[in-house]
Design a protein around this motif. Structure first.
Motif, PDB file in Angstrom:
ATOM      1  N   VAL A  25      -5.821 -56.958  53.064  1.00 51.73           N
ATOM      2  CA  VAL A  25      -7.116 -56.515  53.608  1.00 51.73           C
ATOM      3  C   VAL A  25      -7.389 -54.868  53.833  1.00 51.73           C
ATOM      4  O   VAL A  25      -6.596 -54.595  54.494  1.00 51.73           O
ATOM      5  N   PHE A  26      -8.955 -54.786  53.473  1.00 54.40           N
ATOM      6  CA  PHE A  26      -9.107 -53.311  53.941  1.00 54.40           C
ATOM      7  C   PHE A  26     -10.489 -53.341  54.390  1.00 54.40           C
ATOM      8  O   PHE A  26     -11.283 -53.625  54.570  1.00 54.40           O
ATOM      9  N   SER A  27      -9.791 -52.257  55.291  1.00 56.91           N
ATOM     10  CA  SER A  27     -11.445 -51.870  56.508  1.00 56.91           C
ATOM     11  C   SER A  27     -12.836 -51.625  54.779  1.00 56.91           C
ATOM     12  O   SER A  27     -12.253 -50.805  54.099  1.00 56.91           O
ATOM     13  N   VAL A  28     -13.886 -51.659  55.467  1.00 61.67           N
ATOM     14  CA  VAL A  28     -15.245 -51.335  54.929  1.00 61.67           C
ATOM     15  C   VAL A  28     -14.980 -49.680  54.968  1.00 61.67           C
ATOM     16  O   VAL A  28     -14.185 -49.085  55.840  1.00 61.67           O
ATOM     17  N   PRO A  29     -15.366 -48.819  53.533  1.00 60.32           N
ATOM     18  CA  PRO A  29     -15.074 -47.268  53.647  1.00 60.32           C
ATOM     19  C   PRO A  29     -16.261 -47.370  54.871  1.00 60.32           C
ATOM     20  O   PRO A  29     -17.195 -47.156  55.905  1.00 60.32           O
ATOM     21  N   ASP A  63      -7.447 -51.232  39.071  1.00 62.97           N
ATOM     22  CA  ASP A  63      -7.613 -50.265  39.039  1.00 62.97           C
ATOM     23  C   ASP A  63      -8.038 -49.720  39.922  1.00 62.97           C
ATOM     24  O   ASP A  63      -7.787 -48.717  40.590  1.00 62.97           O
ATOM     25  N   ASP A  64      -9.045 -50.555  41.003  1.00 63.06           N
ATOM     26  CA  ASP A  64      -9.238 -49.944  42.462  1.00 63.06           C
ATOM     27  C   ASP A  64      -8.172 -50.412  43.757  1.00 63.06           C
ATOM     28  O   ASP A  64      -8.490 -49.196  44.692  1.00 63.06           O
ATOM     29  N   ILE A  65      -7.145 -50.046  43.435  1.00 60.28           N
ATOM     30  CA  ILE A  65      -5.937 -50.229  44.687  1.00 60.28           C
ATOM     31  C   ILE A  65      -4.677 -49.752  43.786  1.00 60.28           C
ATOM     32  O   ILE A  65      -3.897 -49.484  42.729  1.00 60.28           O
ATOM     33  N   LYS A  66      -4.407 -48.551  44.655  1.00 58.88           N
ATOM     34  CA  LYS A  66      -3.125 -47.972  44.950  1.00 58.88           C
ATOM     35  C   LYS A  66      -1.929 -48.913  45.632  1.00 58.88           C
ATOM     36  O   LYS A  66      -2.425 -48.997  46.497  1.00 58.88           O
ATOM     37  N   LYS A  67      -0.971 -49.187  44.843  1.00 62.76           N
ATOM     38  CA  LYS A  67       0.081 -49.955  44.863  1.00 62.76           C
ATOM     39  C   LYS A  67       1.813 -49.036  45.056  1.00 62.76           C
ATOM     40  O   LYS A  67       2.148 -49.510  45.598  1.00 62.76           O
ATOM     41  N   GLY A  68       1.372 -48.169  43.989  1.00 61.24           N
ATOM     42  CA  GLY A  68       2.751 -47.211  45.013  1.00 61.24           C
ATOM     43  C   GLY A  68       2.230 -45.671  44.469  1.00 61.24           C
ATOM     44  O   GLY A  68       1.149 -45.530  43.679  1.00 61.24           O
ATOM     45  N   LEU A  69       3.564 -44.693  43.885  1.00 62.29           N
ATOM     46  CA  LEU A  69       3.829 -43.214  43.602  1.00 62.29           C
ATOM     47  C   LEU A  69       4.144 -43.660  42.938  1.00 62.29           C
ATOM     48  O   LEU A  69       5.617 -43.756  42.713  1.00 62.29           O
ATOM     49  N   LYS A  70       3.959 -42.744  41.819  1.00 64.85           N
ATOM     50  CA  LYS A  70       4.089 -42.720  40.095  1.00 64.85           C
ATOM     51  C   LYS A  70       4.850 -41.579  40.177  1.00 64.85           C
ATOM     52  O   LYS A  70       4.326 -40.772  40.663  1.00 64.85           O
ATOM     53  N   VAL A  71       6.650 -41.718  39.704  1.00 65.67           N
ATOM     54  CA  VAL A  71       7.457 -40.282  40.244  1.00 65.67           C
ATOM     55  C   VAL A  71       7.984 -40.273  38.762  1.00 65.67           C
ATOM     56  O   VAL A  71       8.779 -41.640  38.254  1.00 65.67           O
ATOM     57  N   PHE A  80       7.108 -45.855  43.399  1.00 60.98           N
ATOM     58  CA  PHE A  80       7.903 -45.620  44.896  1.00 60.98           C
ATOM     59  C   PHE A  80       6.488 -47.094  45.318  1.00 60.98           C
ATOM     60  O   PHE A  80       5.775 -46.817  45.814  1.00 60.98           O
ATOM     61  N   PRO A  81       7.144 -48.116  46.297  1.00 61.05           N
ATOM     62  CA  PRO A  81       6.180 -49.126  47.004  1.00 61.05           C
ATOM     63  C   PRO A  81       5.575 -48.023  48.226  1.00 61.05           C
ATOM     64  O   PRO A  81       6.502 -47.675  48.817  1.00 61.05           O
ATOM     65  N   MET A  82       5.013 -48.123  47.904  1.00 58.23           N
ATOM     66  CA  MET A  82       4.068 -47.786  49.556  1.00 58.23           C
ATOM     67  C   MET A  82       2.653 -48.479  49.697  1.00 58.23           C
ATOM     68  O   MET A  82       2.746 -50.199  49.005  1.00 58.23           O
ATOM     69  N   LEU A  83       2.405 -49.293  50.513  1.00 59.53           N
ATOM     70  CA  LEU A  83       1.053 -49.385  51.661  1.00 59.53           C
ATOM     71  C   LEU A  83      -0.052 -49.235  50.671  1.00 59.53           C
ATOM     72  O   LEU A  83      -0.641 -48.597  49.954  1.00 59.53           O
ATOM     73  N   TRP A  84      -0.392 -50.812  50.200  1.00 62.23           N
ATOM     74  CA  TRP A  84      -1.504 -50.735  49.318  1.00 62.23           C
ATOM     75  C   TRP A  84      -3.127 -49.995  49.309  1.00 62.23           C
ATOM     76  O   TRP A  84      -2.747 -50.338  50.817  1.00 62.23           O
ATOM     77  N   ARG A  85      -3.507 -48.488  48.824  1.00 64.03           N
ATOM     78  CA  ARG A  85      -4.725 -47.857  49.335  1.00 64.03           C
ATOM     79  C   ARG A  85      -5.895 -48.133  47.613  1.00 64.03           C
ATOM     80  O   ARG A  85      -5.273 -48.422  47.077  1.00 64.03           O
ATOM     81  N   LEU A  86      -7.280 -48.455  48.747  1.00 58.64           N
ATOM     82  CA  LEU A  86      -8.096 -48.478  47.711  1.00 58.64           C
ATOM     83  C   LEU A  86      -8.540 -47.302  47.323  1.00 58.64           C
ATOM     84  O   LEU A  86      -8.324 -46.220  48.558  1.00 58.64           O
ATOM     85  N   ILE A  91     -15.342 -50.352  45.147  1.00 52.96           N
ATOM     86  CA  ILE A  91     -16.697 -50.923  44.959  1.00 52.96           C
ATOM     87  C   ILE A  91     -15.699 -52.399  44.980  1.00 52.96           C
ATOM     88  O   ILE A  91     -15.415 -53.129  43.605  1.00 52.96           O
ATOM     89  N   PRO A  92     -16.072 -53.802  45.868  1.00 52.31           N
ATOM     90  CA  PRO A  92     -15.237 -54.643  45.183  1.00 52.31           C
ATOM     91  C   PRO A  92     -16.307 -55.415  44.258  1.00 52.31           C
ATOM     92  O   PRO A  92     -17.822 -55.233  44.510  1.00 52.31           O
ATOM     93  N   SER A  93     -15.462 -55.981  43.844  1.00 53.85           N
ATOM     94  CA  SER A  93     -16.515 -56.464  42.442  1.00 53.85           C
ATOM     95  C   SER A  93     -16.427 -58.028  42.090  1.00 53.85           C
ATOM     96  O   SER A  93     -16.901 -58.682  41.204  1.00 53.85           O
ATOM     97  N   ILE A  94     -15.185 -58.955  42.660  1.00 56.73           N
ATOM     98  CA  ILE A  94     -14.460 -60.410  41.920  1.00 56.73           C
ATOM     99  C   ILE A  94     -15.013 -60.566  43.495  1.00 56.73           C
ATOM    100  O   ILE A  94     -14.417 -60.809  44.672  1.00 56.73           O
TER     101      ILE A  94
END
Length: 131
Positions: A25-29, A63-71, A80-86, A91-94
């Motif tokens: 879950v993500f907090s609102v901006p 495409d809205d979510i960063k799930k890892g760091l590409k190196v 490298f996995p990391m905490l998911w970040r928006l 913007i939520p759309s689904i």
């Protein structure tokens, strides 16, 4: 309720009994303009989206979510996995399709017309962003 760990979106089962699978879950901006955009597209059942609400990853595109760091190391790409970040522009759309079925909306909650208006706002927002 504000501050709960479930998803704000009506009919989403994240954080509720019967939810299958782990969801983020993500907090609102905090940004006022971005929050305004979220309020325009997120359907509501009984109250407006507030600063303590959360929306789960199910309502965002991949495409809205960063799930890892590409190196790239030695010519080989690794993630490298990391905490998911928006992403800042996410913007939520689904939204659950059953929220658009009027026979499943509890009496006293959102009208069929207002739900369809929210769906149109989402579609219009997505079209504007593609331009």
């Amino acid at each position: 309720m504000p501050g709960q760990s479930g998803c704000f979106v009506p009919y989403c089962d994240t954080g509720r009994k019967g939810c299958i699978g782990k969801r983020t879950v993500f907090s609102v901006p905090r940004d006022v303009e971005m929050l305004k955009k979220w309020k325009e597209v997120v359907p509501t059942a009984h109250r407006e989206l507030g600063p303590n609400d959360k929306i789960c990853h199910v309502h965002f595109t991949e495409d809205d979510i960063k799930k890892g760091l590409k190196v790239v190391v030695g010519g080989k790409e690794d993630i490298f996995p990391m905490l998911w970040r928006l992403k800042p522009t996410a913007i939520p759309s689904i939204f659950p399709t059953k929220s658009l079925e009027p026979n499943l909306i509890p009496e006293g909650h959102r009208s069929k017309r207002s739900i369809h208006q929210a769906a149109r706002r989402i579609e219009n927002h997505i079209r504007r962003d593609r331009r």
